[in-house]
Structure formats: structure tokens, C-alpha cells
Design a protein around this motif. Structure first.
Motif, PDB file in Angstrom:
ATOM      1  N   THR A 266      43.666  33.001   3.807  1.00 45.26           N
ATOM      2  CA  THR A 266      42.619  33.138   2.796  1.00 45.26           C
ATOM      3  C   THR A 266      42.852  34.379   1.947  1.00 45.26           C
ATOM      4  O   THR A 266      42.696  34.369   0.724  1.00 45.26           O
ATOM      5  N   LEU A 267      43.245  35.451   2.626  1.00 42.47           N
ATOM      6  CA  LEU A 267      43.523  36.710   1.942  1.00 42.47           C
ATOM      7  C   LEU A 267      44.621  36.507   0.902  1.00 42.47           C
ATOM      8  O   LEU A 267      44.527  36.941  -0.255  1.00 42.47           O
TER       9      LEU A 267
ATOM     10  N   ALA B 164      43.301  42.036  11.389  1.00 42.60           N
ATOM     11  CA  ALA B 164      43.112  42.805  12.615  1.00 42.60           C
ATOM     12  C   ALA B 164      41.662  42.771  13.064  1.00 42.60           C
ATOM     13  O   ALA B 164      41.370  42.721  14.254  1.00 42.60           O
ATOM     14  N   THR B 165      40.753  42.771  12.125  1.00 39.93           N
ATOM     15  CA  THR B 165      39.341  42.753  12.496  1.00 39.93           C
ATOM     16  C   THR B 165      38.901  41.360  12.918  1.00 39.93           C
ATOM     17  O   THR B 165      37.813  41.192  13.457  1.00 39.93           O
ATOM     18  N   GLY B 166      39.771  40.362  12.639  1.00 38.76           N
ATOM     19  CA  GLY B 166      39.438  39.014  13.044  1.00 38.76           C
ATOM     20  C   GLY B 166      38.451  38.326  12.128  1.00 38.76           C
ATOM     21  O   GLY B 166      38.094  37.175  12.327  1.00 38.76           O
ATOM     22  N   SER B 167      38.031  39.025  11.084  1.00 38.36           N
ATOM     23  CA  SER B 167      36.987  38.470  10.230  1.00 38.36           C
ATOM     24  C   SER B 167      37.526  37.451   9.241  1.00 38.36           C
ATOM     25  O   SER B 167      36.878  36.472   8.921  1.00 38.36           O
ATOM     26  N   THR B 168      38.728  37.678   8.747  1.00 34.57           N
ATOM     27  CA  THR B 168      39.273  36.827   7.683  1.00 34.57           C
ATOM     28  C   THR B 168      40.615  36.250   8.115  1.00 34.57           C
ATOM     29  O   THR B 168      41.372  36.891   8.848  1.00 34.57           O
TER      30      THR B 168
END
Lengths: 341, 315
Positions: free
Chosen positions: B94-95, B86-90
Motif C-alpha cells: 500500500t505504501l 515495522a509498526t505493522g499498521s500498513t
């Protein structure tokens, strides 16, 4: 003939130790080298339990409360422990080839499971031996069938596998617990011929438990008739079948249809039913159903006594008075059909 | 001929897994369609203008027909693209890749524990059916099923990890040794609730096999001792528990979600809990898919194992 297996005074109990019920009481018999011995009786007579007791495989809750089991070794009769004779001396063929063959093992592995455990045979040696054994019991394609699973075989072939499994341990006595009951008539005949052939070829002794008098007549030399947990008569098959010395055996034989039995008349039947293990009468257990019974029969101790003028032994005190028309020797003793299995 | 039977069976089961997987994908895709809330508003915020929302919808492909969106989704999954958090960071991929090893090790260790616990107790209990030992094990099994996994986890932390110092209080390791040490207690907490179910099935299988005619026939042929137990008891008794263990994987997975939170393990379960709190749909969707596929695969393996144990199932 010299004795090979001797059972004396076998008593089997079930239920609480304080008030036990005895499905089998004081049963004894002797089987000679190379002899086929029949143990015949109706369901509940204790014949199968007796057989299982011989090799110590009683069902849960049934225990041996008395008796001696002896096997001939080095020329003498010796009491045996079950671990000594299982897979070494005594073999057993079970009634239901479907349930008695482990469904998760290939036929070849199953057949040699005994000797592999017993003598530590290598896998390769066991495999070729398994094929030989399957050939001996008349499997049509032993090499291919050794690789199959039990469920892929017909009932008759399964019973052959069962016999091969018992033979793999080279027993001197083969115990057969109604091995043809679960099979259809044509296959029954094949299995009987097979057992007869194996017995002759290997010089095996056979103890054959059945309720089928016709099977006893075809396969056995001597027979013991069981009723309500006791042996009521024993003797050579041709004697017992033509001159029975116990009213129960006589009644059984009269109720057996032969080729000449008129079809328009009902078969002769013994009135009443066999008492269960829990409610057996005092004295002679057959007396309440017996047409020859005297008041003394109700107080009679069970003894298998020699019969004057007959090689059989009988538990009946009225042997001399039984009389009755002699049974038709020809009809009852048609010979075992020739040919090999 | 027999071998082709087995391979044929495995092949057929693999083929059957394909439509199952497609249905799974459809369900996971539909999950996002039925949850309340507008994804575009999620991205743009509650005060975005209608034009902005529409632009985002076009950008996300939400203006397309649903079946096209599904095909698009399938294509993305096939290339391993699960979207971003949701934050667009990852990236969600990958998670998953970083959490999966943790969860896998946890599940593997707890499966080993489950099998060991269930096997040992079942053999003990089956020695004398309805005897004292059998009854005691039965009572313990009822406790095991009833104890909440999160509570047991806390008890293990407070009662074992803290006083002995032999296990970490939480978190994961970075070498095989520390990883295994970190996995022991959470895996144990997980096994306690699953093992009793397996034990009961194995126990009744052992009792049944010992009463069977094939067991008697093997004894008559002179088979005894461990060879008798292995070839004529355990092999037959193992069939129902193996398929049961495959079915219990769902229980282990949901248990893993709880246990990873209790012990602070950086696995997929922890990611799922956090994503649920943050309403992070891409992560939830991706993890749901991974979990579902894991269940499909484990059941497939279970079926094949059962077929190898009991040839009668290959029809």
C-alpha cells in the motif's frame, strides 16, 4: 561541345587568415555537356578539395579564397550559389559508401532524401521513385533493397545506392570523388561500367577525381593532371597518355604498369616526394624533382600554355625539349571493355 | 524480414531481463540476511525470552533453510505481498502504491526538463564547437554537475517559491494542475545535475554528425534546413544520449530520494529515507526492489529505443 561547368582560378586556403596555407592555388578547368573529365593526381595534390569546392562542401577549416564557379543555364554560363545547384544541377558520389550513407535511414528513404527535401515529394511517390532508381543503378532486387539498411549491403551495392542518391536529383553534372577506391577490383570494374552506362544513357557530364590512371583512361574524355595544388597539364586523354607535355605526367605514366611491363625490373619512379601545402618551392613546384629543370624554372610563374603541335596545355616551359621515347599507345589505350553494367 | 528483426531483438532483450530480475531478487533477499541484527528480536523487543524468539522465528519462517526462505520470498513478491511496515499498521504494498505516482510524476517531469535543457544547450553549443557559447555552456555544465541537489532545492524554495508564490513551498497537489505545479521546482533541481551529462554526449554527437560524410552527401543531394538537422544530425546524435539517459535513471532515482525529502513530497524516496531512519527492513527491501526493477525496465526501454534509432545495434 558547349561548356557546362567552368571553374576559374580556384584558390583554397586553410590556417590563420594572416598567414594562410593554400592547398589549391589557381586551379581551373572546363567540362562540356556529356563529357567525362578526369582530375588526376596523388594524395595531397588538392584534387579532392577542388571537387568538394565545386559543390561547396569543403572540410572544416578549408575556405575558398578566390575563383569563379559557373554552370550553364539557359544557354549561358552563370556563376552559381551552392544552394542553387545542390540537388539541382550538380550531384556528388563520395569515396566511402560506408560513411557517406546515413546508417539510421532505410536505403529507399536515403535515395530520395534530396528530391523529397527539394520538391516536397509525397512519401509514396518517393518510394516508387526510389525503387526505379535502385533498378537503374543495377540493384538486383530493388524493391526488397529499398527496405534494407545500408549496413546490410555489400560495399559495391552501397556505392550503387550512393550513385542512385546522387541521380535522384536529376543532375547534369555528377562529381565523383574516387568512387571506386574503397572497393575491390572486381567491384571497381562493375561500378566503372555502371557510371559509363549512366553517363551514356542520361547524357551526364562527369568529373572524376582519382589517383588511378587506368580509371581515367577507361572512363574519361579529357583529363587534368594535378601536382601540389596546381594543374600542370590538361588535354584529351589519348593525347596526355601517349604524348604527355609535362615531365610530371610523363613520369606518372612511365610508372604505370601495363600488361607488357617486364616483371623482373622495378617500376620507373619519380625521385623525391610531393611537397606539402606549407612548404612548396617558388616557381615551378615540380622543378626540384624534375630531370629537365633549368635555373629559370625556379622563377617561373604558373601558366597553363598551349603547346605547339599538341592539343594539350602544359605548365612546363621545356615542352619542346622533353622528347623521350613516345609511350606505347596500344598498351596505354586499351578500350573500355564492352557490355553493360 | 526487417520487422521480425526488430521484434526479435525486443523479444531477446525481454528474455535477457528475466535472469537479471531473478539475480536482483536474490540480492535484495540477501540484503536482509547480511544486515546485522535479529529480525525476531526486532519484533519481540530486546527483553523477549529465548522461547518467544524461537516462536517468532518459526512464525516468520526463519527456521527454514535459506533457499526455501528465498522461494517463499519469490512467491510472496509474485503475489504482490511485500509484508507490513515495522509498526505493522500498513502494508508495504500500500505504501508503494501511494508513493509511486508521486515519484513517477517527479521523474517524468524531470526527464522532460533534462531532455529540453540538454537538447537546447547541446544545439547551441554545437553551433560553433569551442566557440564562446560552447565554452560558456561548458562552464555552466560543470556547475550544474557540481551543485548538490539538496542545496539547489533549498535555493529554489527560498529564491523562487517564496518570493513569487507561484509554486508550493513543499508538499504535493491533489489535482493534475496542482500536482504539476508542485513537481516543477523539485524536478528542476533534479534535472540540473543530470542534464549536463546528457548535454555533453548530445553535443559531441551533433558535432560528429555535422562533420560526417553522410551529412555532406545529404547536403550534396540538396537536403537542407530543419530536414537536414532532423534526419542527418539529431537522429544520429540521439543514439548515445538515449542509452545514456537510461543509465542516468539511477542518478535520477537517487536524486529523487534527496529531492523528495527537501520538498516534503510523499513519494517513494521520502518513504525510503524514513524507513532507513526507523530501520524498517520490509519497507527498505520492498523499495529497493521497486527501484531496481524500475532501472531494469528503463534500460530495457532505452535499448529498444536505441535499436529503433540505429538499426545497426540489432545483431
Amino acid at each position: 561541345m558547349s561548356p557546362l561547368l567552368r571553374i576559374t582560378d580556384l584558390v583554397l586556403e586553410t590556417g590563420p587568415a594572416a598567414a594562410p596555407v593554400r592547398p589549391v592555388s589557381h586551379v581551373g578547368f572546363e567540362v562540356a555537356h556529356g563529357e567525362a573529365f578526369g582530375l588526376v593526381g596523388e594524395s595531397g595534390s588538392g584534387k579532392s578539395l577542388t571537387l568538394r569546392a565545386v559543390i561547396g562542401l569543403l572540410p572544416e577549416g578549408v575556405r575558398q579564397a578566390g575563383g569563379t564557379l559557373e554552370l550553364e543555364r539557359d544557354g549561358a554560363m552563370r556563376p552559381y550559389r551552392f544552394a542553387e545547384v545542390r540537388g539541382r544541377g550538380i550531384g556528388m558520389v563520395f569515396q566511402e559508401p560506408m560513411t557517406a550513407l546515413n546508417p539510421t535511414m532505410r536505403v529507399g528513404d536515403l535515395v530520395t532524401a534530396g528530391p523529397r527535401a527539394r520538391y516536397g515529394w509525397s512519401r509514396r511517390a518517393a518510394r516508387s521513385r526510389a525503387v526505379d532508381l535502385l533498378a537503374e543503378v543495377g540493384m538486383p532486387d530493388p524493391k526488397a533493397q529499398a527496405r534494407m539498411w545500408p549496413h546490410q549491403l555489400s560495399g559495391g551495392l552501397r556505392q550503387r545506392v550512393m550513385i542512385a542518391m546522387a541521380l535522384a536529383t536529376e543532375p547534369s553534372v555528377l562529381l565523383c570523388d574516387e568512387p571506386t577506391t574503397a572497393l575491390d577490383v572486381a567491384v571497381q570494374d562493375q561500378i566503372l561500367r555502371l557510371l559509363h552506362r549512366i553517363r551514356t544513357e542520361r547524357g551526364l557530364s562527369i568529373v572524376f577525381v582519382t589517383h588511378d590512371l587506368g580509371v581515367v583512361r577507361r572512363l574519361c574524355d579529357r583529363v587534368a593532371v594535378m601536382y601540389a595544388g596546381q594543374v600542370v597539364e590538361t588535354g584529351r586523354v589519348e593525347e596526355v597518355f601517349t604524348r604527355p607535355t609535362h615531365p610530371y605526367s610523363a613520369g606518372l605514366l612511365r610508372s604505370m604498369p601495363t600488361q607488357d611491363t617486364p616483371r623482373d625490373r622495378p617500376l620507373a619512379a619519380i625521385p623525391g616526394g610531393q611537397p606539402g601545402a606549407g612548404d612548396r618551392p617558388e616557381g615551378c613546384r615540380f622543378a626540384p624533382r624534375c630531370g629537365h629543370a633549368l635555373p629559370a624554372c625556379a622563377g617561373l610563374a604558373h601558366v597553363l600554355a598551349a603547346v605547339p603541335g599538341s592539343p594539350s596545355r602544359s605548365a612546363c616551359i621545356r615542352v619542346a625539349d622533353l622528347g623521350g621515347p613516345p609511350l606505347d599507345r596500344e598498351a596505354l589505350l586499351s578500350p573500355l571493355p564492352g557490355g553493360t553494367a | 524480414m526487417i520487422h521480425s528483426g526488430r521484434f526479435g531483438f525486443v523479444g531477446r532483450r525481454l528474455l535477457q531481463a528475466i535472469p537479471l530480475t531473478l539475480v536482483l531478487l536474490l540480492l535484495v533477499f540477501a540484503m536482509l540476511k547480511v544486515v546485522p541484527g535479529d529480525p525476531a528480536m526486532q519484533v519481540a523487543g530486546p527483553r523477549a525470552s529465548a522461547a518467544t524468539l524461537q516462536a517468532i522465528r518459526v512464525q516468520l519462517g526463519l527456521d527454514q533453510p535459506v533457499w526455501e526462505q528465498f522461494l517463499h520470498y519469490l512467491g510472496r513478491i509474485a503475489t504482490g505481498d511485500f509484508g507490513t511496515t515495522a509498526t505493522g499498521s500498513t502494508k508495504v504494498g500500500t505504501l508503494i502504491a501511494s508513493g509511486a505516482p508521486v515519484t513517477l510524476v517527479l521523474l517524468a517531469v524531470s526527464t522532460v526538463f533534462t531532455v529540453l535543457i540538454a537538447g537546447a544547450t547541446a544545439l547551441l553549443a554545437a553551433r560553433r564547437p569551442d566557440g564562446l557559447v560552447d565554452r560558456m555552456i561548458n562552464v555552466m555544465a560543470a556547475f550544474g554537475v557540481g551543485v548538490p541537489t539538496f542545496w539547489l532545492g533549498i535555493v529554489l524554495l527560498a529564491g523562487v517559491a517564496l518570493p513569487t508564490g507561484a509554486f508550493p513551498i513543499g508538499g504535493w497537489g491533489d489535482t493534475p494542475a496542482t500536482v504539476l505545479r508542485a513537481a516543477v521546482l523539485p524536478a528542476l533541481a533534479l534535472s540540473v545535475s543530470v542534464a549536463p551529462v546528457l548535454m555533453a554526449s548530445l553535443r559531441s554527437g551533433i558535432v560528429e554528425a555535422r562533420r560526417s560524410e553522410y551529412h555532406a552527401a545529404a547536403q550534396a543531394a540538396g537536403v537542407r534546413g530543419w530536414k537536414l538537422t532532423r534526419g542527418f544530425v539529431l537522429r544520429n546524435a540521439a543514439v548515445p544520449p538515449v542509452s545514456l539517459l537510461a543509465a542516468l535513471t539511477t542518478l535520477l532515482l537517487s536524486g529523487a530520494v534527496v529531492v523528495e525529502s527537501t520538498f516534503g513530497l510523499p513519494g517513494l524516496g521520502l518513504s525510503l529515507t524514513q524507513a532507513a531512519q526507523n530501520r524498517d527492513f520490509n519497507v527498505i527491501q520492498g523499495l529497493t526492489l521497486v527501484f531496481s526493477l524500475a532501472v531494469v525496465v528503463v534500460n530495457l526501454v532505452g535499448d529498444v529505443l536505441v535499436a529503433f534509432l540505429d538499426p545497426r545495434v540489432m545483431v
